[in-house]
Design a protein around this motif. Structure first.
Motif, mmCIF file in Angstrom:
data_model
loop_
_atom_site.group_PDB
_atom_site.id
_atom_site.type_symbol
_atom_site.label_atom_id
_atom_site.label_comp_id
_atom_site.label_asym_id
_atom_site.label_seq_id
_atom_site.Cartn_x
_atom_site.Cartn_y
_atom_site.Cartn_z
ATOM 1 N N THR A 56 8.082 9.918 -0.275
ATOM 2 C CA THR A 56 7.314 10.754 -1.056
ATOM 3 C C THR A 56 7.342 10.641 -2.699
ATOM 4 O O THR A 56 6.474 10.706 -3.389
ATOM 5 N N GLY A 98 3.889 9.994 3.104
ATOM 6 C CA GLY A 98 3.556 9.925 1.681
ATOM 7 C C GLY A 98 1.882 9.333 1.740
ATOM 8 O O GLY A 98 1.467 8.839 2.762
ATOM 9 N N HIS A 155 2.109 5.882 -2.277
ATOM 10 C CA HIS A 155 3.492 5.694 -1.899
ATOM 11 C C HIS A 155 4.141 4.834 -0.879
ATOM 12 O O HIS A 155 4.977 4.159 -1.040
#
Ligand SMILES: [Zn+2]
Ligand SMILES: [Zn+2]
Length: 537
Positions: free
Chosen positions: A182, A375, A379
């Motif tokens: 994240t 994510g 990410h």
């Protein structure tokens, strides 16, 4: 919508465990009329007799939110810590007809044996009590599934992410690390929850009048920090919003609110002096029915704010929610209410690890394989690069539905299985293939015309066609009404059809629909939906 499956054994006798069963929030703009999404678990539903358990890492909605809805399709025993069990139970109470889920309470640090899987809960810091990584041991190796985590030496409430515990796993030999991505795009380490508590304490202490604080309801450390800060300067806490009530109840049962003054219900607010109150509110994401947006509109039955009061957003605006959040902020500011956000004060920290924290996790566990998860594509890609730089020999890029072989042999993607989304639409659950949402989007964009035409056996019109339209402007640029254009198009089309063709309802429907859409497009530049119904009389 976190949901990760781990399988062990040859394909025909493979056993599975599911880690987390979360939901997502749909954006109203793209998904008109839908606010919740669930993962499509049809792959494991078809193998549910081989699903040995559902293991919950922590109680955030993106990890437990689909459980009540999806459990009847899976019917496997669920394992979670006390706080998560408590929240699932309260959720069931609020949903009439909820299934009787087999919930088993797990004590962090304990191990759970499910067929070939031995699952150990390893406590981590995050932004909700009782968050855990999982050490999943199988005869083919040890997988560390981090869940959501960060490193916070002073988490204000609950334990820390213990270096020793993860180092011990590393010493044992970690086959794969399946790790949170994240915040991996951010450098450094995240600030501590205790820094936020200190900032809130100052902001509450020097507030001239009322203070209202909105935060994620599940952040019990934050709730506790607010309550302690309020107590320190002689203010009472009023809790407003159903989600906040639910979490406060469970947190209290688990002992996380011990030693604090009793919280007050919203009805008490009106009796408390302006300088003696702190309101804790739901609605930090601008949710229209939550406490804060109603207060900002001055439409809440119990809570009112006035010029000189202070509102603190102890939260981050989740991408996609900027518009409603900004509307609330503007409403408050217009009324002379002071608004404080994380842009200017340290009133919020993320519960996810930044680069330096992720680096430490790799150093502690020293995995053979890295599988970045949690994510968006960006990410995951940054995390994959980063994992390689940490010296991990094998990095596997996986997306939703990717099946990865971790062992034996070279780790790699071996299959893609169905893994779409389900949408909660009113009281029903629909799949991605359902036309309801694309149709509604289309209606929202270009409206609809409905026509009913009665034709007798000779092919003659019986009475005037009935026409209704919605979502179409009244007049064209040159001032004609669309209603007239539609009427003319229908009359012309019917007159132009030979009588034999007029006895064929389908042919009439097609011809009229084409004509209406054509004339509207010519004058509007957009084509509405068009329903033509021919009745034979
Ligand atoms: Zn999460
Ligand atoms: Zn979480």
């Amino acid at each position: 919508m976190n949901a990760a499956l781990y399988g062990f054994g040859p394909e025909r006798r493979r056993k599975w465990i599911l880690v987390d069963c979360g939901m997502g929030f749909a954006s109203e703009e793209h998904m008109p009329g839908v606010d919740l999404m669930y993962p499509d678990l049809s792959f494991i539903e078809q193998r549910s007799e081989d699903l040995l358990g559902i293991i919950i890492t922590h109680a955030h909605e993106d990890h437990i939110g689909a459980l009540v809805e999806m459990w009847p399709r899976l019917r496997a025993p669920v394992y979670a810590t006390r706080f998560a069990v408590g929240l699932v139970e309260t959720r069931k109470l609020s949903e009439p007809g909820a299934p009787k889920i087999e919930l088993n309470e797990i004590v962090p640090g304990n191990r759970l044996q499910l067929g070939p899987f031995s699952v150990e809960y390893v406590p981590v810091s995050h932004s909700i009590p009782e968050s855990n990584a999982l050490a999943i041991r199988t005869p083919a190796g040890l997988v560390v599934h981090t869940g959501d985590w960060k490193i916070d030496p002073t988490p204000y409430l609950g334990g820390t992410t213990e270096e020793a515990a993860f180092r011990a796993l590393g010493d044992e030999g970690v086959l794969a690390l399946v790790c949170d991505s994240t915040n991996v795009v951010r450098d450094g380490v995240s600030p501590s929850e205790s820094d936020v508590a200190a900032a809130l304490k100052d902001l509450i202490a020097d507030a001239p009048h009322r203070v209202a604080i909105t935060t994620f309801a599940s952040n019990v450390a934050r709730i506790r920090a607010v309550a302690e800060a309020a107590k320190a300067c002689g203010r009472e806490v009023v809790v407003v919003g159903r989600a906040m009530d639910r979490v406060v109840g469970v947190a209290d049962d688990c002992g996380y609110l011990s030693g604090l003054n009793e919280f007050n219900p919203p009805q008490a607010y009106g009796y408390l002096d302006r300088s003696r109150v702190v309101a804790l509110l739901t609605g930090s994401q601008g949710e229209p029915r939550a406490a804060l947006s109603r207060i900002a509109e001055d439409e809440h039955p119990d809570i009112a704010l006035s010029a000189g009061d202070r509102v603190i957003f102890s939260s981050r605006t989740i991408p996609g929610n900027e518009t409603p959040v900004n509307a609330i902020i503007n409403n408050l500011v217009r009324r002379g209410i002071e608004v404080i956000t994380d842009r200017t004060h340290l009133v919020h920290v993320s519960g996810h690890p930044r680069k330096d924290e992720v680096a430490r996790m790799y150093a502690w566990t020293r995995p053979q394989v890295a599988v970045p998860v949690h994510g968006e594509d960006l990410h995951l890609a940054v995390h994959a690069d980063f994992a390689r730089k940490q010296g991990v020999p094998n990095v596997v890029r996986a997306r939703n539905g990717t099946m990865v072989r971790l062992a034996p042999g070279q780790p790699e993607v071996i299959e893609h299985v169905p893994a779409g989304r389900l949408y909660r639409d009113g009281d029903v659950i629909i799949g991605q293939a359902d036309k309801a949402i694309p149709e509604r989007r289309k209606l929202a964009f270009a409206g609809i015309v409905s026509v009913a035409i009665a034709i007798d056996q000779r092919g003659e019109l019986s009475g005037d066609p009935a026409v209704e339209h919605m979502g179409i402007p009244e007049r064209t640029r040159s001032g004609e009404t669309f209603a007239e254009l539609i009427d003319d198009a229908i009359a012309e089309t019917l007159n132009g059809l030979p009588r034999a063709r007029r006895r064929d309802p389908e042919a009439v429907e097609q011809a009229v629909s084409r004509a209406i859409r054509g004339v509207i497009r010519a004058h509007w530049g957009k084509k509405p939906a068009c329903h033509v119904l021919v009745v034979e009389v």
